[in-house]
Design a protein around this motif. Structure first.
Motif, short mmCIF file in Angstrom:
data_model
loop_
_atom_site.label_atom_id
_atom_site.label_comp_id
_atom_site.label_asym_id
_atom_site.label_seq_id
_atom_site.Cartn_x
_atom_site.Cartn_y
_atom_site.Cartn_z
N MET A 20 0.83 -1.20 0.00
CA MET A 20 0.00 0.00 0.00
C MET A 20 0.87 1.26 0.00
SD MET A 20 -3.17 0.66 -0.12
CE MET A 20 -4.04 2.22 -0.14
N GLU A 21 1.98 1.20 0.72
CA GLU A 21 2.87 2.36 0.76
C GLU A 21 3.45 2.64 -0.63
OE1 GLU A 21 4.46 1.83 5.38
OE2 GLU A 21 5.64 1.03 3.71
N ASN A 60 0.71 4.19 -2.81
CA ASN A 60 0.50 5.59 -2.44
C ASN A 60 1.63 6.48 -2.91
OD1 ASN A 60 -1.99 6.12 -1.17
ND2 ASN A 60 -1.35 4.90 0.60
N PHE A 61 2.85 5.95 -2.84
CA PHE A 61 4.01 6.71 -3.30
C PHE A 61 3.87 7.06 -4.78
CE2 PHE A 61 8.27 6.34 -5.35
CZ PHE A 61 8.81 7.51 -4.87
N ILE A 62 3.53 6.04 -5.56
CA ILE A 62 3.38 6.26 -7.01
C ILE A 62 2.23 7.25 -7.27
CG2 ILE A 62 2.83 5.15 -9.22
CD1 ILE A 62 5.59 4.38 -8.24
N ASP A 71 1.15 9.57 -5.36
CA ASP A 71 1.58 10.92 -5.00
C ASP A 71 2.41 11.55 -6.12
OD1 ASP A 71 0.36 11.12 -2.54
OD2 ASP A 71 2.04 10.23 -1.45
N MET A 72 3.22 10.73 -6.75
CA MET A 72 4.08 11.26 -7.81
C MET A 72 3.25 11.72 -9.01
SD MET A 72 7.08 11.17 -6.74
CE MET A 72 7.19 10.89 -4.99
N TYR A 73 2.15 11.01 -9.27
CA TYR A 73 1.29 11.40 -10.39
C TYR A 73 0.23 12.41 -9.95
CZ TYR A 73 3.21 7.88 -13.56
OH TYR A 73 4.04 7.15 -14.38
N ILE A 114 -2.43 11.95 -7.90
CA ILE A 114 -3.78 11.38 -8.02
C ILE A 114 -4.55 11.59 -6.70
CG2 ILE A 114 -5.07 9.23 -8.40
CD1 ILE A 114 -2.49 8.31 -9.94
N SER A 115 -5.80 12.04 -6.81
CA SER A 115 -6.59 12.36 -5.61
C SER A 115 -6.86 11.10 -4.77
CB SER A 115 -7.90 13.00 -6.00
OG SER A 115 -8.74 12.00 -6.55
N LYS A 116 -7.21 11.32 -3.53
CA LYS A 116 -7.40 10.20 -2.61
C LYS A 116 -8.53 9.26 -3.06
CE LYS A 116 -7.91 9.15 2.27
NZ LYS A 116 -7.97 9.64 3.63
N ARG A 142 -7.55 7.30 -6.23
CA ARG A 142 -6.54 6.25 -6.03
C ARG A 142 -7.10 5.09 -5.23
NH1 ARG A 142 -1.74 8.88 -2.35
NH2 ARG A 142 -2.06 10.62 -3.73
N LEU A 143 -7.89 5.40 -4.20
CA LEU A 143 -8.43 4.30 -3.39
C LEU A 143 -9.35 3.42 -4.23
CD1 LEU A 143 -9.13 5.89 0.11
CD2 LEU A 143 -7.42 4.17 -0.51
#
Lengths: 556, 240
Positions: free
Chosen positions: B94-95, B98-100, B102-104, B106-108, B111-112
């Motif tokens: 999951m980390e 989320n890292f990827i 964040d780089m793009y 993408i909203s929460k 992404r979820l």
């Protein structure tokens, strides 16, 4: 025996990358590398010369009381202690966390063959660290005492033998440690904690022995008589604690007579015997700690962890996400944690304990420090800034990516975010270093809030420049091909080069500060330091932007 | 539109070209298969498209953006899955996702939603709290695939994506590729599995010794070959 030699050859090649070097040399790639390495070594020379001069003075003190052999013994024992301390990390990663183990274990070879061959490689790695330490001792003694050719021949043999016994002791301790901590569950965490505990005990024992030795030496009324009548008196007293150090010394001192060869043989035989005992023990200890070592926690509680993981989702800015990722990996990789974080915790504690254990010294030391708190502030800033380069987080930031480097290069992340994220990650161990330093100092001296603020503020400012120096060196030639995280941090030339350049920078600034102390108001010195750090950071930041952009495009 | 013009690359300043002057134009909504024997230049070409290898000559542009002149803009439109799923072993699944994300940027919510959908599809949803180091090769590949799908890429580029995947996941991946094309993305992938290429791709290029030796739809390829049966025969004939 053939198998054993073949294992040693492969391991040496794998560790030092001979085939890779030859390949590069033939392809005329990275020919500039040796030149850079040479320059890096040159940058250490000023510091080295100062230390050697200091050693020469010490020699004259010992020879003044007729105990010049004690000088030799100091060198030998210091080298052995160094091998022992570095060995803890080396042995741990080489025996238990190297990737080649996955290929070695299924082969039809005995555990003792694996340990035996890895031991040889480790020993050679240790020479690189012991040589700069022991050579000045050997030369200073040799040039100031009447010696013949045998002294130099014995010296070579003794230097070759020095790392063996400490490494054997470390190997056995680590093998036992790994076997009995190989418990399912939070193995990494457990090991790190017990590792800290273990190092703490070693330091404690060392201090006890030191005190014991001091007392043993000076006790009794015959002390001065012995000092005059026996020129090896101190050596023998010290030898009560670790006899092999004494044998090596006495062999060198008596190179002119039969005792020299006798002590040399004794030293050699005990080393060999130790090696075989270690191999024997490895048969029952090694696999017990290794097998199941990489197993991760079982699926028990997995559902809870998943829910937690998903719930913890938080949108972050790219540089924060990068800093977070860097820090998590730093904390979760034992080798990185030990190298970058533990060092900054342990150094102040060792300093503190060794001062504290000596009552007389402590009292006068405290008094002096409390009279001049500004020197404590300046020294603390110096220590923190030095830790900024010594923690090797900045100088391995790209190397640590290793095979995962493709991720960074294919993501749409700006160079600015790359730099800021990585600097933030490099400041994390600095916060821990600051905390541990301030706690230790609070026992010795009462610093004002302003003093504490100055240490934190200027210390961190300086750490930024240090991280940037490291990053510049690392991005020029990141070490991306490694099978063991140990190599990214400990066997990385970039760490050495950065350390050389960083130390030089600190040395120059330190010299400047010493020249200014007393001549100008202390506050001007603080302002000067802050300004220098800020300007350096900005200049380095700008060069990093260009460099990273270029290297991210060009690295193949 | 992905346009590759006169792309060349040789290694170590030698004269042997790993990729020799290749030209390709791939339209949105196309699944493009890139075939060739080992060492033909497939991975080299892909690495040049995603920014991992600098070309010696030639241009690559995606939707009019030059990949090497505006790398950031281009990379935000590309998702890449390498042949070897090397990812951060010490991060939890999951980390990493989320890292990827964040780089793009993408909203929460987005992404979820995507993480849930794709990890359930690939059956890795129950290991997201575990560190990637504990994953099998196939699971690592799936986490890389999921991370590549978080972004809505204009170009989805995969190097040997079927290696290491179980049949069910291979099937799912093929469905995803089809769906992405229907939504107007370009899917570009290299493979050794000729059967997959034959059934899935709108167009196929075969590369050998750095040169594209043939390109076209399955029908066009058949028309050029003597033995007009399977792609296997065409492949063997052309790459001899």
């Amino acid at each position: 025996m053939n198998r054993f030699i073949s294992l040693i050859k492969t391991d040496l090649n794998n560790t030092f990358g001979f085939s890779y070097l030859i390949y590069n040399f033939k392809k005329k790639k990275y020919i500039w590398q040796p030149i850079v390495a040479f320059l890096a070594i040159l940058s250490f020379i000023p510091t080295y010369i100062v230390s050697v001069k200091f050693l020469r003075d010490i020699y004259h003190v010992y020879s003044g009381i007729g105990q010049s052999s004690y000088f030799l013994q100091t060198g030998i024992i210091l080298s052995q202690i160094l091998v022992f301390l570095l060995g803890i990390i080396y042995v741990m990663s080489k025996y238990y966390f190297a990737n080649d183990l996955e290929q070695l274990v299924p082969l039809p070879i005995k555990p003792s063959y694996i340990i035996g061959s890895k031991f040889v490689t480790l020993m050679i790695s240790e020479y690189i660290t012991t040589l700069p330490l022991i050579l000045p001792f050997i030369f200073i003694y040799g040039r100031n005492t009447r010696v013949n050719i045998l002294y130099w021949i014995y010296s070579i043999l003794i230097i070759l033998l020095i790392p063996i016994l400490p490494l054997i002791i470390v190997s056995i301790i680590v093998m036992a440690f790994m076997k009995y901590t190989n418990i399912k569950g939070r193995k990494d965490l457990f090991r790190v904690i017990s590792g800290i505990f273990f190092i703490g005990i070693i330091i404690y024992i060392q201090i006890i022995l030191q005190n014991y030795a001091q007392r043993a030496i000076t006790d009794g009324s015959e002390f001065y008589i012995n000092l005059i009548s026996d020129s090896n008196f101190l050596v023998k007293k010290m030898g009560q604690i670790f006899p092999p150090g004494m044998w090596a010394t006495l062999s060198l001192v008596n190179h002119g007579n039969i005792m020299g060869i006798a002590y040399l043989l004794l030293f050699l035989l005990v080393s060999l015997l130790g090696y075989f005992i270690m191999l024997l023990l490895s048969e029952s200890l090694f696999y017990g700690g290794l097998i199941g070592n990489t197993e991760v926690r079982t699926s028990r509680g997995r559902e809870k962890r998943n829910i937690r993981a998903i719930k913890s989702t938080k949108v972050s800015k790219p540089y924060i996400a990068l800093a977070k990722k860097e820090t998590l990996i730093l904390i979760r990789t034992p080798i990185y944690l030990i190298n970058s974080v533990l060092g900054s915790v342990i150094v102040p504690i060792i300093g503190f304990v060794s001062i504290y254990s000596n009552d007389v010294f402590m009292t006068s030391f405290k008094e002096i420090l409390n009279m001049y708190p500004q020197y404590v502030v300046l020294a603390s800033i110096g220590i923190i800034v030095f830790q900024g380069i010594a923690n090797s987080v900045g100088s391995t930031t790209f190397s640590r990516e290793g095979k995962n480097f493709w991720i960074q290069r294919t993501l749409p992340i700006t160079v600015k975010d790359q730099i800021i994220g990585r600097i933030l990650a490099a400041l994390f161990p600095q916060l821990i270093a600051l905390l541990s330093l301030l706690i230790v100092e609070s026992f010795i001296i009462s610093l004002s809030i302003i003093d504490i603020f100055l240490i934190i503020f200027i210390g961190l400012l300086g750490s930024i420049s240090m991280a940037e120096i490291g990053m510049i060196i690392d991005i020029l030639k990141p070490l991306l091909i490694w099978d063991n995280p140990q190599r990214a941090m400990k066997q990385n030339l970039n760490v050495l080069i950065s350390l050389g350049i960083g130390s030089l920078y600190i040395l120059i600034l330190g010299y400047l500060v010493i020249k200014l102390i007393g001549k100008v108001n202390i506050n001007y010195i603080y302002i000067l330091l802050s300004t220098v750090f800020i300007i350096t950071s900005i200049i380095l930041f700008m060069s990093l932007r260009k460099l990273i952009k270029r290297q991210f495009e060009n690295i193949e | 539109m992905l346009i590759i013009n006169n792309l060349s690359k040789s290694y170590d300043n030698s004269n042997i070209k790993a990729v020799d002057n290749i030209n390709l134009t791939i339209k949105p909504g196309e699944i493009f298969g890139f075939l060739g024997p080992n060492g033909a230049g497939k991975t080299t070409t892909i690495k040049m498209i995603v920014g991992l290898l600098k070309p010696d000559g030639g241009r690559i542009s995606l939707s009019g953006i030059d990949i090497w002149e505006n790398p950031l803009d281009a990379k935000s439109k590309i998702s890449y899955v390498p042949d070897n799923p090397e990812v951060y072993d010490k991060l939890k699944g999951m980390e990493y996702l989320n890292f990827i994300a964040d780089m793009y940027g993408i909203s929460k919510e987005l992404r979820l939603g995507k993480i849930k959908y794709y990890t359930e599809l690939f059956k890795i949803n129950d290991v997201l709290g575990d560190t990637i180091g504990s994953y099998s090769h196939g699971m690592k590949q799936k986490i890389v695939l999921t991370s590549a799908l978080l972004n809505e890429p204009e170009l989805f580029i995969l190097d040997e994506p079927m290696v290491g995947l179980d049949p069910k996941s291979t099937y799912n991946l093929k469905e995803i590729m089809r769906k992405m094309c229907d939504e107007g993305s370009i899917v570009f992938f290299s493979t050794h599995v000729l059967e997959v290429a034959e059934k899935l791709c709108d167009r196929i290029a075969i590369i050998n010794k750095g040169k594209i030796i043939t390109i076209g739809t399955m029908e066009e390829l058949r028309a050029h070959a003597k033995e007009r049966e399977s792609l296997e025969n065409i492949f063997l004939e052309l790459t001899e």
